[in-house]
Design a protein around this motif. Structure first.
Motif, PDB file in Angstrom:
ATOM      1  N   GLY A 186       0.759  -1.319  -0.485  1.00  0.00           N
ATOM      2  CA  GLY A 186       0.541  -0.097   0.305  1.00  0.00           C
ATOM      3  C   GLY A 186       0.920   1.814   0.078  1.00  0.00           C
ATOM      4  O   GLY A 186       0.182   2.513   0.411  1.00  0.00           O
ATOM      5  N   VAL A 187       2.200   0.910  -0.229  1.00  0.00           N
ATOM      6  CA  VAL A 187       2.925   2.531  -0.723  1.00  0.00           C
ATOM      7  C   VAL A 187       2.581   2.962  -2.429  1.00  0.00           C
ATOM      8  O   VAL A 187       2.647   2.528  -2.775  1.00  0.00           O
ATOM      9  CB  VAL A 187       4.105   1.959  -0.397  1.00  0.00           C
ATOM     10  CG1 VAL A 187       4.274   2.264   1.598  1.00  0.00           C
ATOM     11  CG2 VAL A 187       5.238   1.630  -1.090  1.00  0.00           C
ATOM     12  N   GLU A 188       2.855   3.972  -2.941  1.00  0.00           N
ATOM     13  CA  GLU A 188       3.263   4.573  -4.174  1.00  0.00           C
ATOM     14  C   GLU A 188       4.652   4.091  -4.834  1.00  0.00           C
ATOM     15  O   GLU A 188       4.352   4.471  -5.877  1.00  0.00           O
ATOM     16  CB  GLU A 188       2.739   6.097  -3.867  1.00  0.00           C
ATOM     17  CG  GLU A 188       1.664   6.238  -3.194  1.00  0.00           C
ATOM     18  CD  GLU A 188       0.131   6.278  -4.063  1.00  0.00           C
ATOM     19  OE1 GLU A 188       0.292   6.556  -5.572  1.00  0.00           O
ATOM     20  OE2 GLU A 188      -0.783   5.176  -3.412  1.00  0.00           O
ATOM     21  N   LYS A 189       5.402   5.166  -3.925  1.00  0.00           N
ATOM     22  CA  LYS A 189       6.690   5.107  -4.306  1.00  0.00           C
ATOM     23  C   LYS A 189       7.798   4.447  -5.285  1.00  0.00           C
ATOM     24  O   LYS A 189       7.688   3.473  -3.773  1.00  0.00           O
ATOM     25  CB  LYS A 189       6.969   6.468  -3.565  1.00  0.00           C
ATOM     26  CG  LYS A 189       6.623   8.363  -3.821  1.00  0.00           C
ATOM     27  CD  LYS A 189       7.386   8.814  -3.965  1.00  0.00           C
ATOM     28  CE  LYS A 189       6.279  10.101  -4.466  1.00  0.00           C
ATOM     29  NZ  LYS A 189       6.885  11.793  -4.025  1.00  0.00           N
ATOM     30  N   LEU A 190       8.666   4.456  -6.514  1.00  0.00           N
ATOM     31  CA  LEU A 190       9.245   3.638  -6.588  1.00  0.00           C
ATOM     32  C   LEU A 190      11.029   4.034  -6.503  1.00  0.00           C
ATOM     33  O   LEU A 190      10.956   4.394  -7.695  1.00  0.00           O
ATOM     34  CB  LEU A 190       8.623   2.633  -7.262  1.00  0.00           C
ATOM     35  CG  LEU A 190       7.722   1.670  -7.331  1.00  0.00           C
ATOM     36  CD1 LEU A 190       7.263   0.972  -8.426  1.00  0.00           C
ATOM     37  CD2 LEU A 190       8.246   0.071  -6.062  1.00  0.00           C
ATOM     38  N   SER A 191      11.890   3.787  -5.987  1.00  0.00           N
ATOM     39  CA  SER A 191      13.370   4.381  -6.037  1.00  0.00           C
ATOM     40  C   SER A 191      14.013   3.281  -6.570  1.00  0.00           C
ATOM     41  O   SER A 191      14.024   2.316  -5.727  1.00  0.00           O
ATOM     42  CB  SER A 191      13.423   5.180  -4.451  1.00  0.00           C
ATOM     43  OG  SER A 191      15.012   5.498  -4.705  1.00  0.00           O
TER      44      SER A 191
END
Ligand SMILES: *Cc1c(COP(=O)(O)O)cnc(C)c1O
Length: 219
Positions: A186-191
């Motif tokens: 349930g998290v949005e960002k991808l580094s």
């Protein structure tokens, strides 16, 4: 090419990869990794308009960034290297984003410092997608529960997940795994994505790429 030209070249390649992947223009943030280069070199990138930077050692960053951050209040500094809990206070005091949360002890130390210093530092959970023994990061199978602990129990603002694929493997499957784990957590960002593979990471959904040597030169 000089530094501003290399920076422009990377920006162009990001824009091109966004377009190729059918992604919105500007949906990928460039984190310029300035580790081992001095404040003068970082300053050249700032003069060329770059505002988001990554460093992998707290102590090195302390010698370089406080004055620059004072001069340029819109700078955003990311910690992308391994963190010891005895450096948590220093990390929270200097960095805006800590991308390398990978165990409960460090998550608790960072959460305590965020409260103590009242600084709204955001975090990423680092995932060891290749289960490499020498590499930091939580195991893929433990990621969903660990994100929940960080977010729900410790109150951390978990923006996303970060990974460094094994150097000798095709990174695509690692990027795909990170995306799947982010959705499950349930998290949005991808580094994800560095000098050698950021154009591969973008079609897999990278929201930020960490590019060092292709901008600043060999270390
Ligand atoms: C050094 C580093 C980078 C940048 O690597 P380049 O190959 O120089 O682009 C990205 N991410 C992390 C975690 C790093 O330590």
């Amino acid at each position: 090419m000089d530094l501003p030209e290399r920076l422009n070249d990377i920006r162009d390649r990001i824009t091109h990869a966004e377009k190729e992947a059918g992604r919105e223009d500007g949906s990928v943030t460039l984190v310029a990794v300035s580790k081992t280069f001095g404040a003068d070199v970082a300053g050249q990138a700032i003069d060329a308009g770059q505002r988001v930077f990554g460093e992998n050692r707290v102590q090195e960053a302390q010698g370089k960034w406080p004055a620059l951050k004072q001069a340029f209040p819109d700078l955003e500094l990311h910690l992308i290297g391994p963190l010891q809990s005895n450096k948590a206070a220093d990390a929270v005091a200097l960095f805006d984003v800590v991308e390398t949360i990978d165990r409960e002890k460090i998550a608790r130390a960072i959460a305590a410092e965020i409260t103590q210093q009242n600084r709204p530092v955001r975090v990423y959970v680092q995932v060891n997608t290749g289960l490499e023994p020498q590499k930091a990061g939580i195991a893929p199978d433990d990621t969903v529960a660990f994100v929940a602990l960080c977010r729900d129990e410790l109150g951390l603002t978990v923006e996303g997940l970060m990974c460094i694929p094994p150097a000798d493997e095709n990174p695509g499957p690692h990027f795909a795994l990170l995306r799947k784990l982010a959705a499950e957590s349930g998290v949005e960002k991808l580094s994800m994505g560095m000098s050698g593979d950021f154009e591969t990471a973008i079609p897999f959904g990278a929201t930020s790429v960490r590019v060092g040597s292709a901008i600043f030169g060999q270390r």
